[in-house]
Each structure stands twice: as C-alpha cells, then as structure tokens.
Design a protein around this motif. Structure first.
Motif, short mmCIF file in Angstrom:
data_model
loop_
_atom_site.label_atom_id
_atom_site.label_comp_id
_atom_site.label_asym_id
_atom_site.label_seq_id
_atom_site.Cartn_x
_atom_site.Cartn_y
_atom_site.Cartn_z
N TYR A 1 10.08 1.76 -23.22
CA TYR A 1 10.25 1.25 -24.58
C TYR A 1 10.75 2.43 -25.42
O TYR A 1 10.03 3.41 -25.64
CB TYR A 1 8.93 0.71 -25.13
N VAL A 2 11.97 2.34 -25.88
CA VAL A 2 12.60 3.45 -26.59
C VAL A 2 12.23 3.37 -28.06
O VAL A 2 12.52 2.37 -28.74
CB VAL A 2 14.13 3.43 -26.43
N THR A 3 11.59 4.39 -28.58
CA THR A 3 11.14 4.38 -29.97
C THR A 3 11.16 5.79 -30.54
O THR A 3 11.05 6.77 -29.80
CB THR A 3 9.72 3.80 -30.06
N ARG A 4 11.30 5.85 -31.86
CA ARG A 4 11.18 7.14 -32.54
C ARG A 4 9.72 7.55 -32.69
O ARG A 4 9.42 8.69 -33.03
CB ARG A 4 11.84 7.08 -33.92
N ALA B 1 8.00 14.38 -32.83
CA ALA B 1 8.83 15.59 -32.85
C ALA B 1 9.66 15.73 -31.57
O ALA B 1 10.85 16.07 -31.61
CB ALA B 1 7.95 16.82 -33.04
N ALA B 2 9.03 15.43 -30.43
CA ALA B 2 9.74 15.54 -29.16
C ALA B 2 10.86 14.51 -29.07
O ALA B 2 11.96 14.81 -28.58
CB ALA B 2 8.76 15.37 -28.00
N MET B 3 10.60 13.30 -29.57
CA MET B 3 11.63 12.26 -29.51
C MET B 3 12.77 12.59 -30.47
O MET B 3 13.95 12.38 -30.14
CB MET B 3 11.02 10.90 -29.86
N ALA B 4 12.46 13.12 -31.64
CA ALA B 4 13.51 13.51 -32.58
C ALA B 4 14.38 14.61 -31.98
O ALA B 4 15.61 14.61 -32.13
CB ALA B 4 12.89 13.97 -33.89
N SER B 5 13.75 15.55 -31.29
CA SER B 5 14.51 16.63 -30.65
C SER B 5 15.41 16.09 -29.56
O SER B 5 16.58 16.50 -29.43
CB SER B 5 13.54 17.67 -30.08
N LEU B 6 14.89 15.15 -28.77
CA LEU B 6 15.69 14.57 -27.69
C LEU B 6 16.89 13.82 -28.25
O LEU B 6 18.01 13.94 -27.74
CB LEU B 6 14.83 13.64 -26.84
#
Length: 698
Positions: A397-400, A410-415
């Motif tokens: 499930y792809v989410t911010r 933070a990790a998802m924003a960086s990715l």
C-alpha cells in the motif's frame, strides 16, 4: 539489535525431508507434407501426436481426501494432436529465387527476393517435467513425508548459539509454548490436480520480406495464445477474512489478531486453514494463461563499403498479458483470485544491431548489440501480512504516511525525492492505494558481444581452420576498467529492487502493520546485488584433425574392393554417376520450372539440345577421372588421385558456369532474371571460381 539481544522473530526447521524421486514419459510422432505449386509458392502442413504421462504415483492420503477433497495419488496423463500449417509465397521474383546468401567469415547477408510472404499457425505443446511430480511424491502428508516446524512470536525458542554449533541435538524440535496459533508442526502437502496438463500455446506469424532502395526489409508479426500454464492453489486456505486493515484500503487479513506477533509483525498462518491437521496443501494445476504479441522490423541496408560488410538492425515491440493468481505471483486480497495484468516478461521495446567489419588481410570484427527496455516489477512488502502463508507475495500500500510515525513519513518523503526516476513515477501514480501488479518498470539495459577474427595463416594452419577471439560482454570489462570497484552496471542485467517495505511490528489496537521503508526501492545498483554479468575473453581455434573433406570423399569412393574389402569395386560408370552429384544440372533445374518461367515449346527444344551437349561434355570429364580412379590398385598415390578428382570437379563447375552465361541465346531477359539456382548463381560469377557442394558417397 534483535540479533544482539537474542530476540528472533521466527524459528523454522525442516524435521523430515525424504528423497524426492520421480519419472515422466514424453513422446511425439509427427507427419507432414509440402505442397509446391511452383518454386515460388509452397504450403507445408502436418500434425503432431504427443503423449505425456508421469511414471511415478504418490501414496494416497485418505484423511486428506475426506477432509479437503484433495487426492495425493493423482498421476495425470495426456494425449493430444497438434496441427500446424505454414506457407511461403514469392510474389515478386528475382534471380536465384531468393535461395542464396552471401557467406563470409565476417557476416552473412541474405540474397533475398524482391517480395516474399511467409506465415504459419499451429499448436505447440511442452513436455511434462518429472520435477513437477517430485514434490507430491515427498509431501503426501503421511507419516515420514516432508515435515517442517514454524514458531512465531512467544512460541520462538530462545536461541542457544553455542549449543547449535556443538551439534544438532541442541536444535529445538518443538516450539517454546505460547498461543497454539503461533506454533505450527503440521505436515505440508503437494499434489497434482487431475486436470493438470502440459502447457500449450497457439502461435502464429506473418512476415513480409522485400528489397527496397537496395535495402533488405523484413516485417514480421507474431502472436501467441498460451493456455494450460502452470498454476497452484492452497486447498487448505479458507479464504475467510478475520479482519481488514482500514489504513490500507480495507486489505483483508485471513488470520486472527492473536496470530500476529506484535513486537515483530511475524504472522503464523495456522488460523487461515480449513483443516488444522494439515499445513499448506498446494495443488498444482494448469489454470493460468497468457497472450503475447510482437512486431519485428529488420533493416539490412547496403554498406557501400568493402570494409563494412554487414549492418543489420532489428526493432522489436511487444506486449505480454498474463492471467495468474496470488499464490503464483502477488496479491492484494484473496490469493485464489485470478487477475489479468502485465506479464513478468513484458519487454516493450528491444533493439538489436549486428555489424561486421572487414579489416583486410584476414582480420575482421563482428558485433552484436542488444538493448531492451525495462522489465516490469511490483512494489511488495517483505513478509506475510495477509496470513496466506506465503512471504513476499503481498503488494504494498503506497502512502506518504499521514497517519504513520514520523520516521516512516520522513523515510517515504526521502524515497519519493531520491529514488530512480522510473521508481518515483511509479510510486507517485500509486499513492494512497495498493499498487497494481507489475505497476513499475526497471531501466533500459544493454549487452554487447564481439568477435575478433584472426587470419589462420598466421600459424600456417590448414584449410578449414579458423581462429577467433570472442569477447563476451565487453561493457562489463570497460565498466571495471574505468570505474574500478565503484562499478556502474554497464552490460549487467538491471533487476530493480521490488521491496518497498519491511515489516517492523504490528499494532493490534489499530489493526495495522508498522513498516520500515526500503531506501533502495527501484535501485539497480550492481554493488547491492549478488548477480553479476561476467566479462569473458575466449580464444578459439577450430581445426580438423581428420583428413580434409575432398580426401574423405576420395577415400569413400575407392574403399570398395581395396585393401581387404570384400565388396566388388565400383565401375567407372558407377563412379561417374556418383561424382556427377557434385555439380547440379542447370538445365534440369530450368526445365523443372518451365511453367513459372513461361518457357515456350521452341525454347524447351533448345534447352533439351543444350542439355544433351552439356551432359555429354560433363560425362566425358567425369568418365575420364573415373576411369583413372578405377585403374588404381590397393596402394595408390592419394595426392595424385585427389588432384585428379578436384581438377575434374573444377572443370565441370566451369563448364556449367559457361553454359549459364550462354543462356542468353535461348531465354529472354525477363526469364534470365528469374533463373533458379544454380543457374542464377553461376551467372553472378564473372570469372573462374572454386565452387563446392560436398556430397559424401556412401
């Protein structure tokens, strides 16, 4: 940290693993025919009878059959008939009927006709693999069959590393208590569905070849409908959701909350089963299917140079669609459900470039470059989050992470800011939903192979000897030379990392998993992979150790009645007939195509008269050589005999070449253009040239 603290998430051990032996029989018998209306139109058709059966049969588990309706003693067999038909139509004819080719040590260029249509359709069936039966033979669910232990959460035994090193007696054979749903010591089962059949496909193609502006062009369309493709289902999987994860678009979970270790997120699949006496019961069937289409365009332009002897470029565009279930690929809900999506082998574009450069004096370089667009892949979660008992088949499930912890956000924003461009685009298009199957694509990749041709006369080698230096994947070698250990992956397969999340823990109150983001998602950095494309250099020398081909022919023609052989010697007339097969009769070929060439009655009479004159001259040459060979005793000078043989063959070919150039007195210019082989070929030779068609005489 868990390793240092001695806190494993799961413990697994194979308790029983019997030998897996299986056998299978595959047989086929084909019959076909060719219908030729002329040398320019032909239809080939036939049928193929195929029989396949497993020669092994697993033991029957009656308890499993009564409980789940699954028979373990199934040993399928199949018989089928596969029809096939193909055609070739030369609609714009040219000298040689397109049957020739220009062969050099630096490359091959087809001597194609001005217009050719080819096509065909048929059914193709695969063999059955005994490996398919090997699992069912060993995993029947009976005593002594495959048995594994799985412990999750509180049921995981405390690791005793020193004891494990000391011997297997210290390795636990049972879980350490905990809830019953966290411990699994039930036998797994493998079985075949009675409807299992070998894979089959209907494939068809249609191609058009022509020469336009001195450029050879081939356009080919290929389609394949693939049926009875391998598939599997877990017959012991109940498929009844125990709860849903609202934070992931209502993703169903098929185990109870108590079956999930909250500290690690590890899942025990026990609660998802129909019968607790058995583990996973995988039944192999043939329910998957796929379709593929492909368009190939090949261009071979004139090089205009004696040095550049060949340049051939092919562009391929294709598509693959596959219908598969979640047990075989990946899933977002019930893994029993079949879903049609982009296939794993869906490469949309491919470019192939082949070149040959003649450097002179026997030196040459050939090259083959293959560049392909990215392969598809699916963002997945590392672990089993739906409880179906399979790790790594759950789509992410792809989410911010609006409701997640700050570290995840933070990790998802960086990715989303630093991942490769294709991976970022894929994630952005999939935001706030479960990713689709094969939603992402990897980068383009290229592979190059080259060959350096060396003159064999360097070493004063014999005829038919070749010397070549093969350089496999030189891009990888250049990558290592230029970049050292910091390789960039030139010439390496580009497999994108599909892992988006790793499970960190489970929140039972909110019924959701907590994840760690994989910062390498979508990356193809070869330094992070164990897969390497080798750079290899091979020096290859090919040399005949036996007698040269002409000498072999001479020895076979003279063996009867000599040197202790009891068979009668061949007469001069017998040898004349045998050697005459070395040079095809040009007039016979022309007369056999009289209808296609629109040859008149008067021209037939002239050709027959010329044929008699030519045959008499050729027979005179053959008979003179044959008479000499017949007179030889048991011991003869092989060098002199070989010289006479080769001189006679050269003389008849030269006679045939002169006859071919003399056809202008009989045929009109249009008929000359349509001459079949070998007459058309011999007219392309302006002067005496050594020509050979090796016919081995029995």
């Amino acid at each position: 940290a868990d390793l240092v603290a001695g806190q494993p998430a799961t413990f697994t051990r194979t308790l029983i693993q019997p030998a897996r032996d299986a056998a299978a029989f595959n047989g086929a018998l084909g019959v076909g025919s060719i219908y030729r209306r002329s040398g320019f139109f032909a239809v080939q058709y036939g049928v193929r009878l195929e029989a396949n059966r497993f020669l092994s049969r697993p033991d029957a588990n009656t308890s499993l059959a009564q409980s789940l309706g699954v028979r373990t003693d199934v040993s399928p067999a199949d018989v089928g008939i596969s029809p096939r038909i193909g055609l070739r139509w030369v609609y714009a004819k040219k000298s040689n009927d397109g049957g020739g080719a220009s062969f050099t040590q630096f490359g091959t260029r087809n001597d194609e006709v001005r217009g050719v249509l080819r096509g065909g359709i048929g059914e193709f069936r695969s063999f059955i693999d005994p490996v398919t039966m090997a699992g069912p033979v060993a995993a029947t669910g009976l005593a002594g069959s495959t048995l594994r232990l799985l412990c999750v959460g509180d049921a995981v035994p405390v690791p005793d590393w020193d004891g494990y090193v000391a011997g297997s007696a210290a390795i636990p054979g049972a879980c350490a208590g905990g809830l019953p749903t966290l411990a699994d010591r039930t036998p797994g089962v493998r079985a075949l569905d009675p409807s299992y059949r070998p894979p089959r496909s209907w494939r068809g193609n249609l191609s058009w070849s022509a020469r336009l502006l001195k450029t050879d062009i081939t356009v080919e369309g290929i389609a394949s409908v693939n049926r009875a493709q391998p598939s599997s289902v877990n017959a012991n999987f109940a498929g009844a959701p125990r709860f849903v994860m609202a934070a992931e678009s209502g993703r169903p979970v098929y185990v109870t909350v108590s079956s999930i270790a909250s500290s690690t997120g590890a899942v025990s699949p026990v609660a998802s089963r129909r019968d607790s006496a058995f583990g996973s019961v995988f039944v192999a069937g043939s329910a998957a299917r796929s379709t593929s289409t492909q368009l190939r365009v090949t261009l071979t332009p004139p090089t205009g140079s004696k040095r550049l002897s060949l340049v051939r470029t092919t562009w391929v565009v294709g598509q693959v669609r596959a219908t598969e279930n979640g047990f075989d690929r990946n899933t977002a809900d019930d893994p029993h459900r079949f879903e049609t999506a982009v296939g794993d082998l869906d490469v949309r574009h491919q470019f192939q470039v082949q070149g040959a450069l003649n450097l002179g004096k026997g030196f040459g370089i050939t090259m083959f470059l293959n560049a392909t667009s990215g392969r598809p892949y699916t963002p997945i979660v590392g672990g089993d989050i739906n409880g179906d008992g399979i790790s790594g088949n759950d789509r992410a499930y792809v989410t911010r992470g609006a409701t997640a912890d700050p570290a995840f956000r933070a990790a998802m924003a960086s990715l989303l800011a630093t991942a490769p461009a294709r991976a970022r685009s894929c994630l952005t298009q999939s935001l706030e939903r479960i990713a689709s199957r094969n939603a992402c694509r990897g980068p383009w990749q290229a592979q190059l192979n080259t060959q350096l041709i060396l003159p064999a006369n360097w070493l004063r080698l014999k005829q038919y000897t070749s010397l070549g230096l093969f350089i496999e994947n030189p891009l990888a070698g250049i990558d290592r030379l230029v970049n050292g250990n910091n390789i960039r992956g030139w010439g390496a397969p580009a497999f994108a990392d599909p892992l988006l999340y790793s499970v960190r823990s489970f929140d039972p109150a909110n019924r959701r998993f907590e994840y760690d983001v994989n910062p390498r998602f979508g990356a193809t950095d070869p330094r992070l992979s164990t897969i390497r494309a080798p750079f290899r250099v091979t020096l290859e020398l090919r040399a005949p150790f036996g007698a040269p081909l002409p000498q072999q022919q001479l020895a076979r023609s003279l063996r009867d009645g000599r040197d202790g052989d009891t068979r009668p010697r061949r007469s001069a007339d017998d040898l004349r007939k045998l050697y005459a097969r070395n040079v095809p009769n040009i007039y016979a070929g022309i007369l056999s195509e009289r209808d296609s060439l629109l040859i008149t009655t008067a021209q037939v009479a002239q050709l027959e008269a010329a044929n008699r004159r030519y045959s008499a001259s050729a027979d005179s040459i053959w008979l003179g050589m044959a008479s000499y060979l017949t007179s030889l005793g048991d011991r003869y000078n092989a060098k002199d005999a070989l010289t006479r043989q080769e001189a006679a063959v050269d003389a008849v070919w030269e006679l045939a070449r002169n006859e071919a150039w003399g056809l202008d007195a009989i045929l009109n210019p249009q008929q000359i253009k349509l001459l079949p082989w070998p007459a058309g070929y011999l007219r392309s030779i302006k002067r005496t040239e050594k020509v050979r068609i090796r016919m081995f005489i029995g």
